[in-house]
Motif scaffolding. Structure first.
Motif, mmCIF file in Angstrom:
data_model
loop_
_atom_site.group_PDB
_atom_site.id
_atom_site.type_symbol
_atom_site.label_atom_id
_atom_site.label_comp_id
_atom_site.label_asym_id
_atom_site.label_seq_id
_atom_site.Cartn_x
_atom_site.Cartn_y
_atom_site.Cartn_z
ATOM 1 N N LEU A 235 50.774 42.007 57.499
ATOM 2 C CA LEU A 235 49.358 42.208 57.250
ATOM 3 C C LEU A 235 49.210 43.155 56.060
ATOM 4 C CD1 LEU A 235 46.262 42.420 57.921
ATOM 5 C CD2 LEU A 235 46.887 44.260 59.516
ATOM 6 N N ILE A 236 48.423 42.734 55.071
ATOM 7 C CA ILE A 236 48.061 43.605 53.953
ATOM 8 C C ILE A 236 46.612 44.000 54.156
ATOM 9 C CG2 ILE A 236 47.833 43.814 51.457
ATOM 10 C CD1 ILE A 236 49.901 41.585 51.182
ATOM 11 N N SER A 237 46.375 45.277 54.409
ATOM 12 C CA SER A 237 45.032 45.709 54.770
ATOM 13 C C SER A 237 44.506 46.796 53.851
ATOM 14 C CB SER A 237 45.014 46.221 56.219
ATOM 15 O OG SER A 237 43.738 46.721 56.562
ATOM 16 N N ASP A 238 43.259 46.624 53.448
ATOM 17 C CA ASP A 238 42.521 47.700 52.811
ATOM 18 C C ASP A 238 42.286 48.797 53.864
ATOM 19 O OD1 ASP A 238 41.028 49.107 50.947
ATOM 20 O OD2 ASP A 238 39.219 47.920 51.241
ATOM 21 N N ILE A 239 41.879 49.981 53.421
ATOM 22 C CA ILE A 239 41.529 51.042 54.375
ATOM 23 C C ILE A 239 40.028 51.079 54.608
ATOM 24 C CG2 ILE A 239 41.443 53.544 54.720
ATOM 25 C CD1 ILE A 239 44.207 53.723 53.506
ATOM 26 N N GLU A 240 39.244 51.083 53.549
ATOM 27 C CA GLU A 240 37.790 51.158 53.691
ATOM 28 C C GLU A 240 37.222 49.768 53.934
ATOM 29 O OE1 GLU A 240 35.883 54.175 50.827
ATOM 30 O OE2 GLU A 240 37.435 53.120 49.716
ATOM 31 N N MET A 241 36.746 49.521 55.147
ATOM 32 C CA MET A 241 36.155 48.229 55.467
ATOM 33 C C MET A 241 35.064 48.408 56.507
ATOM 34 S SD MET A 241 39.507 45.726 55.724
ATOM 35 C CE MET A 241 40.404 46.814 56.863
ATOM 36 N N THR A 248 42.104 52.362 61.707
ATOM 37 C CA THR A 248 41.824 51.972 63.084
ATOM 38 C C THR A 248 42.461 50.628 63.410
ATOM 39 O OG1 THR A 248 39.735 53.174 62.959
ATOM 40 C CG2 THR A 248 39.990 51.635 64.781
ATOM 41 N N LEU A 249 42.406 49.694 62.467
ATOM 42 C CA LEU A 249 43.065 48.401 62.657
ATOM 43 C C LEU A 249 44.547 48.596 62.940
ATOM 44 C CD1 LEU A 249 43.302 45.314 62.536
ATOM 45 C CD2 LEU A 249 43.408 45.514 60.021
ATOM 46 N N THR A 250 45.204 49.433 62.156
ATOM 47 C CA THR A 250 46.634 49.690 62.358
ATOM 48 C C THR A 250 46.889 50.325 63.716
ATOM 49 O OG1 THR A 250 46.878 50.034 59.970
ATOM 50 C CG2 THR A 250 48.686 50.767 61.372
ATOM 51 N N ALA A 251 46.065 51.290 64.085
ATOM 52 C CA ALA A 251 46.226 51.949 65.382
ATOM 53 C C ALA A 251 46.043 50.960 66.527
ATOM 54 C CB ALA A 251 45.238 53.107 65.508
ATOM 55 N N GLU A 252 45.070 50.049 66.407
ATOM 56 C CA GLU A 252 44.842 49.035 67.447
ATOM 57 C C GLU A 252 46.046 48.098 67.556
ATOM 58 O OE1 GLU A 252 42.346 48.476 69.575
ATOM 59 O OE2 GLU A 252 41.083 50.150 68.960
ATOM 60 N N ILE A 253 46.617 47.748 66.428
ATOM 61 C CA ILE A 253 47.803 46.884 66.432
ATOM 62 C C ILE A 253 48.965 47.582 67.123
ATOM 63 C CG2 ILE A 253 49.584 45.915 64.898
ATOM 64 C CD1 ILE A 253 47.270 45.215 62.959
ATOM 65 N N ARG A 254 49.196 48.839 66.798
ATOM 66 C CA ARG A 254 50.314 49.578 67.390
ATOM 67 C C ARG A 254 50.125 49.817 68.891
ATOM 68 N NH1 ARG A 254 52.618 47.658 63.788
ATOM 69 N NH2 ARG A 254 53.199 48.699 61.839
ATOM 70 N N ALA A 255 48.883 49.805 69.350
ATOM 71 C CA ALA A 255 48.616 50.050 70.774
ATOM 72 C C ALA A 255 48.689 48.786 71.619
ATOM 73 C CB ALA A 255 47.241 50.698 70.933
ATOM 74 N N LEU A 265 51.060 46.755 55.836
ATOM 75 C CA LEU A 265 51.040 47.381 54.518
ATOM 76 C C LEU A 265 49.602 47.767 54.196
ATOM 77 C CD1 LEU A 265 52.056 48.012 51.602
ATOM 78 C CD2 LEU A 265 51.733 45.576 51.088
ATOM 79 N N LEU A 266 49.348 49.067 54.030
ATOM 80 C CA LEU A 266 48.023 49.529 53.639
ATOM 81 C C LEU A 266 47.945 49.537 52.113
ATOM 82 C CD1 LEU A 266 47.414 52.416 56.203
ATOM 83 C CD2 LEU A 266 46.495 50.087 56.232
ATOM 84 N N HIS A 267 46.901 48.890 51.615
ATOM 85 C CA HIS A 267 46.764 48.638 50.176
ATOM 86 C C HIS A 267 45.354 49.061 49.788
ATOM 87 C CE1 HIS A 267 46.264 45.627 46.709
ATOM 88 N NE2 HIS A 267 47.225 46.435 46.330
ATOM 89 N N THR A 268 45.217 50.201 49.129
ATOM 90 C CA THR A 268 43.892 50.788 48.988
ATOM 91 C C THR A 268 43.653 51.403 47.630
ATOM 92 O OG1 THR A 268 42.447 52.538 49.864
ATOM 93 C CG2 THR A 268 44.801 52.895 50.032
ATOM 94 N N SER A 269 42.396 51.453 47.235
ATOM 95 C CA SER A 269 42.019 52.124 45.990
ATOM 96 C C SER A 269 41.881 53.624 46.182
ATOM 97 C CB SER A 269 40.696 51.550 45.463
ATOM 98 O OG SER A 269 39.684 51.638 46.437
ATOM 99 N N LEU A 270 42.126 54.118 47.402
ATOM 100 C CA LEU A 270 42.063 55.553 47.689
ATOM 101 C C LEU A 270 43.342 56.247 47.239
ATOM 102 C CD1 LEU A 270 40.537 55.642 51.293
ATOM 103 C CD2 LEU A 270 39.580 56.742 49.288
ATOM 104 N N LYS A 281 50.614 58.704 60.939
ATOM 105 C CA LYS A 281 50.021 58.894 62.260
ATOM 106 C C LYS A 281 49.645 57.561 62.901
ATOM 107 C CE LYS A 281 46.200 61.192 64.652
ATOM 108 N NZ LYS A 281 45.008 62.079 64.505
ATOM 109 N N VAL A 282 49.044 56.660 62.120
ATOM 110 C CA VAL A 282 48.627 55.383 62.693
ATOM 111 C C VAL A 282 49.764 54.376 62.741
ATOM 112 C CG1 VAL A 282 46.234 55.724 62.001
ATOM 113 C CG2 VAL A 282 47.778 54.482 60.469
ATOM 114 N N GLY A 283 50.877 54.655 62.049
ATOM 115 C CA GLY A 283 52.053 53.808 62.180
ATOM 116 C C GLY A 283 52.166 52.672 61.191
ATOM 117 N N ALA A 284 51.550 52.804 60.011
ATOM 118 C CA ALA A 284 51.721 51.768 58.990
ATOM 119 C C ALA A 284 53.159 51.778 58.484
ATOM 120 C CB ALA A 284 50.750 51.990 57.840
#
Length: 309
Positions: A235-241, A248-255, A265-270, A281-284
């Protein structure tokens, strides 16, 4: 006003689970717009602008701020409106997107509000493809429009999404024909950039507009009795959505027992104010800032190498 300007730098260091703070501003008229404070370095009264030859019409000039030369873009012009007037009374929002620092000219800055991403929603259906919004929300019975800054920047200074031959050669013949790459990003421009990059690697792609859509898609696969790593390479995910952010998406997946082994993979303009501690912390599995096609392709190849070990 001074309290808003003084507090921006402190607030940009905050990253919370499924929460954001919006800096509210106006361009022309009564409509209020928002930008995530995490992207903002500072806000200042519009300084004297220096004209540059052959500039894009949206760029009103450059400003020399704290030892740096920064392009100042008229957000009203950039989103299809008329140019802002009386620049000496306008403000410049200095923000960091996609590895660069830009200045966005706005008419006025209103305030900062703290919100939950679940209160941020995609643009209404039927709004077409010509708008410059990634999301909308409501504050005090007033519609707030959140601008798709990535689209604005892509139109002013387009970024290549061509992967180099050198990088492509590293995974030639190793493409998993039976797995897909899942993309979650609220910006249509960003989704298409990522999609085109991944397709150059010979991989199939499924795109979703936010974290909630992506999670529902994954849960749907599980409900069908499918093993997630047999279906999804990563999964390639933005952070701000809107609805659900990438943390939160990553944390839900890990749980979730059936999802927790999915590579994220977190992919962000931040990039400039990014909090690496939150990623851990969220486990990416990995993080890269937007947008460099070779780096993104290499990150996917990294996952492919683990898959084939």
């Amino acid at each position: 006003m001074s309290s808003i300007l003084d507090s921006v730098n402190q607030r940009t260091q905050m990253v919370g689970q499924n929460r954001l703070e919006l800096l509210l501003f106006k361009l022309r008229g009564r409509q209020v717009y928002g930008i995530n404070v995490f992207k903002v370095r500072e806000v200042l009264q519009c300084p004297e602008l220096t004209q540059i030859p052959q500039r894009h019409n949206v760029v009103r000039g450059v400003a020399h701020i704290r030892g740096h030369t920064i392009s100042v873009m008229d957000l009203s012009l950039a989103t299809g409106g008329p140019a802002l007037e009386n620049l000496d009374k306008c403000f410049v929002v200095i923000a960091e997107y996609n590895r660069g620092v830009q200045g966005f000219l706005v008419n006025s800055v209103e305030r900062i509000v703290n919100m939950n991403w679940s209160d941020i929603h995609p643009p209404p259906r039927g709004s077409g493809n010509d708008h410059y919004l990634t999301a909308v929300t409501e504050i005090d019975n007033e519609l707030i429009e959140i601008i798709d800054v990535e689209r604005v920047l892509a139109e002013i200074a387009p970024t290549s999404d061509v992967v180099s031959e050198e990088v492509l050669a590293k995974s030639a013949g190793k493409e998993p024909e039976d797995k897909i790459v899942l993309i979650a990003d609220d910006s249509a421009v960003a989704r298409n950039q990522i999609k085109r990059t991944i397709e150059q690697l010979g991989m199939n792609v499924v795109t979703k507009k936010d974290g909630r859509e992506a999670l529902d898609y994954l849960l749907g696969l599980v409900s069908e009795g499918k093993v997630i790593n047999d279906e999804i390479l990563l999964l390639i995910s933005d952070i701000e959505m809107p609805e659900m952010d990438g943390y939160t998406l990553t944390a839900e997946i890990r749980a979730h027992d059936q999802l927790k082994s999915l590579w994220v993979l977190l992919h962000t303009s931040l990039s400039g104010v990014f909090n690496q501690a939150m990623v851990k912390k969220v486990g990416a599995n990995d993080f890269i800032p937007k947008f460099n096609p070779d780096e993104l392709a290499s990150a996917v190849q990294k996952r492919l190498e683990v898959e084939q070990d």
